[in-house]
Design a protein around this motif. Structure first.
Motif, PDB file in Angstrom:
ATOM      1  N   GLY A 125      41.398  38.195  39.299  1.00 28.59           N
ATOM      2  CA  GLY A 125      40.693  37.852  40.527  1.00 28.59           C
ATOM      3  C   GLY A 125      39.974  39.021  41.166  1.00 28.59           C
ATOM      4  O   GLY A 125      39.445  38.897  42.255  1.00 28.59           O
ATOM      5  N   SER A 126      39.956  40.164  40.481  1.00 23.96           N
ATOM      6  CA  SER A 126      39.267  41.334  41.037  1.00 23.96           C
ATOM      7  C   SER A 126      38.904  42.294  39.918  1.00 23.96           C
ATOM      8  O   SER A 126      39.460  42.224  38.811  1.00 23.96           O
ATOM      9  CB  SER A 126      40.151  42.056  42.056  1.00 23.96           C
ATOM     10  N   ALA A 127      38.016  43.234  40.236  1.00 22.99           N
ATOM     11  CA  ALA A 127      37.626  44.265  39.266  1.00 22.99           C
ATOM     12  C   ALA A 127      38.824  45.140  38.920  1.00 22.99           C
ATOM     13  O   ALA A 127      39.014  45.523  37.756  1.00 22.99           O
ATOM     14  CB  ALA A 127      36.487  45.108  39.838  1.00 22.99           C
ATOM     15  N   ALA A 128      39.657  45.446  39.917  1.00 23.04           N
ATOM     16  CA  ALA A 128      40.819  46.315  39.665  1.00 23.04           C
ATOM     17  C   ALA A 128      41.795  45.642  38.704  1.00 23.04           C
ATOM     18  O   ALA A 128      42.321  46.292  37.788  1.00 23.04           O
ATOM     19  CB  ALA A 128      41.512  46.647  40.990  1.00 23.04           C
ATOM     20  N   GLU A 155      40.284  35.604  45.952  1.00 18.68           N
ATOM     21  CA  GLU A 155      39.649  35.256  47.222  1.00 18.68           C
ATOM     22  C   GLU A 155      38.187  35.673  47.220  1.00 18.68           C
ATOM     23  O   GLU A 155      37.521  35.656  48.246  1.00 18.68           O
ATOM     24  CB  GLU A 155      40.400  35.914  48.379  1.00 18.68           C
ATOM     25  N   VAL A 156      37.686  36.057  46.059  1.00 15.24           N
ATOM     26  CA  VAL A 156      36.283  36.455  45.934  1.00 15.24           C
ATOM     27  C   VAL A 156      35.540  35.376  45.150  1.00 15.24           C
ATOM     28  O   VAL A 156      36.033  34.897  44.124  1.00 15.24           O
ATOM     29  CB  VAL A 156      36.156  37.819  45.218  1.00 15.24           C
ATOM     30  N   ALA A 157      34.380  34.987  45.637  1.00 16.35           N
ATOM     31  CA  ALA A 157      33.594  33.954  44.956  1.00 16.35           C
ATOM     32  C   ALA A 157      33.028  34.488  43.633  1.00 16.35           C
ATOM     33  O   ALA A 157      32.875  35.695  43.441  1.00 16.35           O
ATOM     34  CB  ALA A 157      32.478  33.461  45.865  1.00 16.35           C
ATOM     35  N   THR A 158      32.738  33.572  42.730  1.00 17.01           N
ATOM     36  CA  THR A 158      32.323  33.939  41.371  1.00 17.01           C
ATOM     37  C   THR A 158      31.074  34.824  41.348  1.00 17.01           C
ATOM     38  O   THR A 158      31.022  35.805  40.593  1.00 17.01           O
ATOM     39  CB  THR A 158      32.081  32.657  40.553  1.00 17.01           C
ATOM     40  N   LEU A 159      30.082  34.497  42.168  1.00 22.76           N
ATOM     41  CA  LEU A 159      28.801  35.237  42.132  1.00 22.76           C
ATOM     42  C   LEU A 159      28.977  36.727  42.440  1.00 22.76           C
ATOM     43  O   LEU A 159      28.474  37.570  41.682  1.00 22.76           O
ATOM     44  CB  LEU A 159      27.811  34.554  43.088  1.00 22.76           C
ATOM     45  N   PRO A 160      29.700  37.108  43.505  1.00 22.29           N
ATOM     46  CA  PRO A 160      29.918  38.552  43.709  1.00 22.29           C
ATOM     47  C   PRO A 160      31.050  39.133  42.863  1.00 22.29           C
ATOM     48  O   PRO A 160      31.136  40.355  42.723  1.00 22.29           O
ATOM     49  CB  PRO A 160      30.264  38.655  45.201  1.00 22.29           C
ATOM     50  N   LEU A 161      31.913  38.276  42.288  1.00 21.29           N
ATOM     51  CA  LEU A 161      33.045  38.789  41.502  1.00 21.29           C
ATOM     52  C   LEU A 161      32.637  39.214  40.096  1.00 21.29           C
ATOM     53  O   LEU A 161      33.014  40.292  39.614  1.00 21.29           O
ATOM     54  CB  LEU A 161      34.141  37.711  41.408  1.00 21.29           C
ATOM     55  N   PRO A 163      29.845  40.276  38.432  1.00 21.28           N
ATOM     56  CA  PRO A 163      29.196  41.562  38.125  1.00 21.28           C
ATOM     57  C   PRO A 163      30.132  42.757  38.351  1.00 21.28           C
ATOM     58  O   PRO A 163      30.078  43.744  37.617  1.00 21.28           O
ATOM     59  CB  PRO A 163      28.012  41.630  39.095  1.00 21.28           C
ATOM     60  N   ARG A 164      31.006  42.655  39.345  1.00 23.04           N
ATOM     61  CA  ARG A 164      31.975  43.723  39.598  1.00 23.04           C
ATOM     62  C   ARG A 164      32.937  43.864  38.417  1.00 23.04           C
ATOM     63  O   ARG A 164      33.271  44.976  38.007  1.00 23.04           O
ATOM     64  CB  ARG A 164      32.790  43.396  40.854  1.00 23.04           C
ATOM     65  N   ASP A 167      31.160  45.337  35.403  1.00 21.97           N
ATOM     66  CA  ASP A 167      30.981  46.788  35.542  1.00 21.97           C
ATOM     67  C   ASP A 167      32.293  47.543  35.323  1.00 21.97           C
ATOM     68  O   ASP A 167      32.290  48.678  34.849  1.00 21.97           O
ATOM     69  CB  ASP A 167      30.438  47.125  36.943  1.00 21.97           C
TER      70      ASP A 167
END
Lengths: 334, 334
Positions: A125-128, A155-161, A163-164, A167
């Protein structure tokens, strides 16, 4: 069949970068096999199935396809009775070489799977979390956004999640999950850098999906604004946020100002399984065909892409259409 | 400059389908003009500015660009002291012909604007709202997803929202807002069927944006998981959900179990404007450069795309880079 090759299709031997999400009890051998026959990745969910039933489901799927399919295992022990290690062993014994983990850490099982030639997917659910998983040896990352249906990891939506995550783990294929229900969504996540799209809600509306007709009806009718994210249906798997279509149970709870205890109708039996077992309000039980009673009161798991999910199709036909739409969307935008 | 023409660029005379969102007090003539000079749509926010200041801002912007810029007006009367009709009249008088409305209905002002040759944009949070707006005569729809920063109009994320809106108003250009901070995001929303991308958070990190250095620092440092969606900063504009970077005020409120009244430090003066006016905790006041005091305690508006927002650039250079990245992302995926 149009061509949409990516590092994911290369890695898993798929024709199209589409994954049928492991939609709990709604997935079944007929669904996973039909998806695999269309060149996408079919998935079985084994978390709530004991070893015998798991073996049977895998065998039955193999009889129906020469294509590619895998299994998903929820690693969270609160969700189930069978230890994850046992589930992994059973799947490997049955020749499964694609195993995905959600809600927990795949790390303890990676060596067990790699030593048998298998591939490990983990939902994050996150870049980390993605970076930690890849550092531990996970082969493919599934980045699941907040708008997803069923139990939700971010808790992050797909569009901003996405690319993070891309990367954070540049050398690892990333599959995007959450909010995708048509070829436009698939094309969108590919432009974000994902190598595949993981669709759950859309596969509820296939002829093969194992869901009650009233649940299917609500999926057809729901708008994009009709889902609710909460921890309401907690009996059987507590404290994990999930997304459902608003139904009678949710509406009464909202009307009571969303209490966390002593909720309206707490403990009431609202439905019955085909075997005659009671199903209680607030239970984590997907509405399957043989249930009777107030089936609409059960958690009607669906993501916000439910607004785009209206047509009942055979799964293989759906996959072919999705791939064509995705290519068309990419060509239109370019 | 790469070419990315869409019905939006055609309709407004832009070179690229990029809109600088009207980011409250953080937008200013220098920012809108720099964006316009790069061929994108610059925007001024006039809601919290009286007529004289609005006129000055428009005049000052015109002096710095021959490009295209518009204004945004929050229609919700709780947000401001100047009647919307007055704001519209002042803008039209000053020669503005692109007027966007958010948080309220554009319908009462459409004739006033159309009769002067203007174009009306309205922000919406659902397919149904989009249809109503177009039926009322709105020319261009802005579909703003839940992951957006600042005040937020939808509980639906951008990825599942945009295709629904596009399908609901097939003959109207749709601009996607929320979750977009780089060329990949722009490419993604174009494949969803949007004709343009509206970016707010990303423009906070331009040399022209009018933001306090501590706010800018937090934008640079924040991960995608660091924003909070709530109605916490309600003094000045009550009851409207907004998204901010988690700061001391949010953390103390969370630690106190998120009370809705008698919140920690309720009414305390935490900062001071350049004119020496007090700024209270929970005030809807963006941190601008001349403020002093505990500026970090103020609402640090940002969307979930803040995780992708790290490089401080001149706005015109940012726009050129975004367009190049978007083209590259489309080419890569196709």
């Amino acid at each position: 069949m149009p061509q949409l090759t990516t590092p994911l299709t290369d890695a898993l031997g798929l024709d199209v970068p589409i994954v049928q999400a492991p939609i709990g009890s709604a997935t079944c051998p007929a669904l996973a096999a039909s998806v695999a026959n269309a060149g996408a990745l079919g998935m079985l969910a084994v978390t709530w199935r004991d070893e015998t039933v798991t073996r049977e489901a895998i065998t039955e799927t193999k009889q129906q396809t020469e294509g590619v399919f895998g299994v998903n295992i929820v690693a969270d022990s609160d969700a189930k009775s069978v230890p994850t290690e046992t589930h992994v062993e059973v799947c490997l014994d049955e020749g499964i070489d694609i195993i995905s983990f959600s809600f927990g850490d795949a790390a303890p099982y990676i060596e067990q799977i790699h030593s048998r030639g298998g591939v490990v997917l983990q939902s994050v659910g996150s870049a980390a979390e993605a970076k930690d998983a890849v550092d531990a040896g996970v082969d493919i990352i599934v980045a699941q956004g907040w708008e997803a249906g069923g139990h939700v990891q971010s808790e992050v939506a797909t569009l901003p999640l996405v690319p993070r995550v891309v990367d954070a783990v540049p050398d690892t294929p990333v599959i995007a999950a959450g909010g995708i229900a048509d070829g436009r969504g698939i094309a969108a996540v590919l432009t974000l850098g994902a190598t595949g799209a993981w669709l759950g809600t859309r596969f509820l509306l296939t002829e093969e999906a194992y869901v009650h007709r009233l649940y299917r009806r609500r999926v057809i009718e729901a708008e994009e604004t009709d889902t609710v994210y909460s921890t309401l249906f907690d009996e059987g798997w507590p404290d994990v946020p999930h997304r459902v279509i608003e139904n009678g149970t949710v509406a009464e709870w909202k009307a009571a100002e969303q209490p966390s205890t002593e909720r309206p109708g707490e403990g009431d039996v609202v439905a019955e399984t085909g075997d005659g077992n009671p199903v209680r309000r607030y239970e984590d039980s997907l509405a399957v065909p043989e249930m009777s009673g107030d089936v609409e009161a059960l958690p009607l798991y669906a993501g916000q892409s439910v607004g785009l999910t209206q047509e009942l199709q055979p799964a293989d036909e759906l996959v072919a259409g999705l791939a064509e739409e995705a290519l068309a969307a990419l060509e239109r935008a370019d």
